[in-house]
Design a protein around this motif. Structure first.
Motif, PDB file in Angstrom:
ATOM      1  N   UNK A 102       6.789  -4.659  -4.229  1.00  0.00           N
ATOM      2  CA  UNK A 102       8.267  -4.060  -3.657  1.00  0.00           C
ATOM      3  C   UNK A 102       8.295  -2.508  -4.514  1.00  0.00           C
ATOM      4  N   UNK A 103       9.017  -1.764  -3.714  1.00  0.00           N
ATOM      5  CA  UNK A 103       9.100  -0.456  -4.398  1.00  0.00           C
ATOM      6  C   UNK A 103      10.509  -0.344  -5.340  1.00  0.00           C
ATOM      7  N   UNK A 226       5.544 -12.125  -4.313  1.00  0.00           N
ATOM      8  CA  UNK A 226       5.854 -10.746  -4.321  1.00  0.00           C
ATOM      9  C   UNK A 226       6.347 -10.066  -5.731  1.00  0.00           C
ATOM     10  N   UNK A 227       7.075 -10.705  -6.116  1.00  0.00           N
ATOM     11  CA  UNK A 227       7.968 -10.512  -7.465  1.00  0.00           C
ATOM     12  C   UNK A 227       6.621 -10.304  -8.341  1.00  0.00           C
ATOM     13  N   UNK A 228       5.934 -11.556  -8.563  1.00  0.00           N
ATOM     14  CA  UNK A 228       4.574 -11.444  -9.202  1.00  0.00           C
ATOM     15  C   UNK A 228       3.759 -10.285  -8.976  1.00  0.00           C
ATOM     16  N   UNK A 229       3.587 -10.149  -7.689  1.00  0.00           N
ATOM     17  CA  UNK A 229       2.794  -8.900  -7.508  1.00  0.00           C
ATOM     18  C   UNK A 229       3.234  -7.683  -7.771  1.00  0.00           C
ATOM     19  N   UNK A 233       1.459  -4.700 -10.333  1.00  0.00           N
ATOM     20  CA  UNK A 233       1.501  -3.389  -9.749  1.00  0.00           C
ATOM     21  C   UNK A 233       1.941  -2.359 -10.695  1.00  0.00           C
ATOM     22  N   UNK A 234       3.085  -2.597 -11.103  1.00  0.00           N
ATOM     23  CA  UNK A 234       3.987  -1.884 -12.101  1.00  0.00           C
ATOM     24  C   UNK A 234       3.078  -1.708 -13.419  1.00  0.00           C
TER      25      UNK A 234
END
Length: 293
Positions: A102-103, A226-229, A233-234
Motif C-alpha cells: 500500500x502507498x 498486503x499489510x505485511x508486504x 517494503x517500508x
C-alpha cells in the motif's frame, strides 16, 4: 492414521497437515487405479482435472507435493515397493509477481475507516510487526512482552518460533483493546464480539472478512497479507537490511525476502546516489557534459 503421524514427525504445522490430508483425499477419490499402480501419466491427467477446475498453478503444485509426500511415506514407513508417480518435472511454472504493498495515502484511508479497537489492533500488528493472519489469530496474552516491546510468535509458518518487535503506535492500540477485552480464561487475544460465538477466539476467516469489510468501506483494495508486504517494503526503503527483514518476517529462505528488495526501488535509488557520491569523492573528479544546443 499412520500418515498423519508421519507428517507430525516432520514437524509440519497442523495447518499444513490438514492441507496435505485434504489434497491426498481428493487425489485418492479421483484415482482410477489402486494406489500402488499409479503412474506419472495418472498424475498428469489429474493435473488436467485440476486445471479444468481453474485451480491456480501454486495450488496445483501443492497437490503434487502432498501426493509425492504420501508415496515417500509408503516407501519409507510402510516399506512398500511402489514407484512414486509424482515425479519431478510435473510441477507447473509459477509466475513471479512482485509483492503488492500500500502507498501512504492508502494506509491512511484504510485505517481511518477502522473504528473497532479490536480490529485496529489486529491490523496494526500486521502493518507494524509483519504478522501473518494465522499468527494474529493464534496470538496469546502471554506472548506480549511490554517490558521489552516484543512479541513471541509461536508456531508460525513451518512450526517455527520467532520474536518480533512492536512499535509504539501498535503497542498503544493493542493496549487500548486489551483494556476493553472481556475477562475470560481464553488465552488467545482476539475474540469474537457478537453472535453465537461471542467470547470465542476469532478465526482466520473471521479476520479476513473484517479486512474485506474495511476494504469496501475505505475503497482501498487490500488483503491481510498486503499489510505485511507494506511493512517489509517500508522497512527496506528506510534502510533495513534484508537479513534483518528475513528474520522479522520469519522467512526460511533469503530468496523469498529478496522479492521485497526487487520492489524497494526507493532504497535502490538512495543506495545508488550515496555510493556514486563516494565514487566521485574517491576519484576527486566530477564528470560534466558539454552539450551544444
Amino acid at each position: 492414521m499412520h500418515y498423519r503421524r508421519y507428517l507430525k514427525r516432520k514437524n509440519y504445522s497442523n495447518h499444513t497437515i490438514k492441507n496435505y490430508l485434504n489434497r491426498l483425499k481428493h487425489f485418492l477419490v479421483w484415482l482410477p487405479v489402486p494406489v500402488e499402480l499409479a503412474e506419472p501419466v495418472h498424475v498428469k491427467h489429474y493435473i488436467d482435472t485440476l486445471l479444468e477446475k481453474r485451480l491456480g498453478p501454486q495450488t496445483i503444485n501443492g497437490h503434487l507435493v502432498a501426493i509425492r509426500s504420501f508415496y515417500y511415506y509408503l516407501q519409507d514407513e510402510e516399506e512398500l515397493e511402489v514407484a512414486n508417480p509424482a515425479v519431478r518435472g510435473l510441477a507447473l511454472r509459477l509466475p513471479d509477481p512482485l509483492p503488492r504493498h500500500l502507498q501512504g495515502h492508502q494506509v491512511a484511508a484504510l485505517f481511518s475507516a477502522i473504528t473497532k479497537k479490536r480490529d485496529l489492533a489486529m491490523f496494526m500488528l500486521m502493518l507494524r510487526c509483519g504478522l501473518r493472519v494465522e499468527e494474529v489469530a493464534n496470538l496469546t496474552l502471554g506472548a506480549i512482552d511490554y517490558g521489552r516491546n516484543q512479541i513471541m510468535v509461536r508456531c508460525g509458518k513451518g512450526a517455527k518460533d520467532r520474536i518480533v518487535f512492536i512499535n509504539i503506535d501498535a503497542a498503544d492500540v493493542l493496549a487500548a483493546y486489551l483494556q476493553i477485552r472481556p475477562s475470560t480464561p481464553e488465552q488467545r487475544i482476539f475474540l469474537v464480539e457478537k453472535g453465537m460465538y461471542k467470547g470465542k477466539p476469532i478465526s482466520v476467516r473471521g479476520i479476513q472478512k473484517r479486512i474485506e469489510y474495511y476494504s469496501r468501506k475505505s475503497g482501498v483494495p487490500v488483503s491481510c497479507h498486503q499489510l505485511r508486504h507494506t511493512m517489509a517494503t517500508e522497512l527496506l526503503n528506510a534502510g533495513a537490511d534484508v537479513v534483518t527483514l528475513q528474520y522479522l518476517l520469519g522467512h526460511r529462505r533469503i530468496k523469498t525476502t529478496m522479492r521485497y528488495a526487487r520492489l524497494s526501488n526507493q532504497k535502490a535509488r538512495n543506495d545508488y546516489y550515496l555510493s556514486m557520491t563516494k565514487v566521485e569523492e574517491k576519484s576527486g573528479t566530477t564528470v560534466t557534459w558539454n552539450v551544444r544546443c
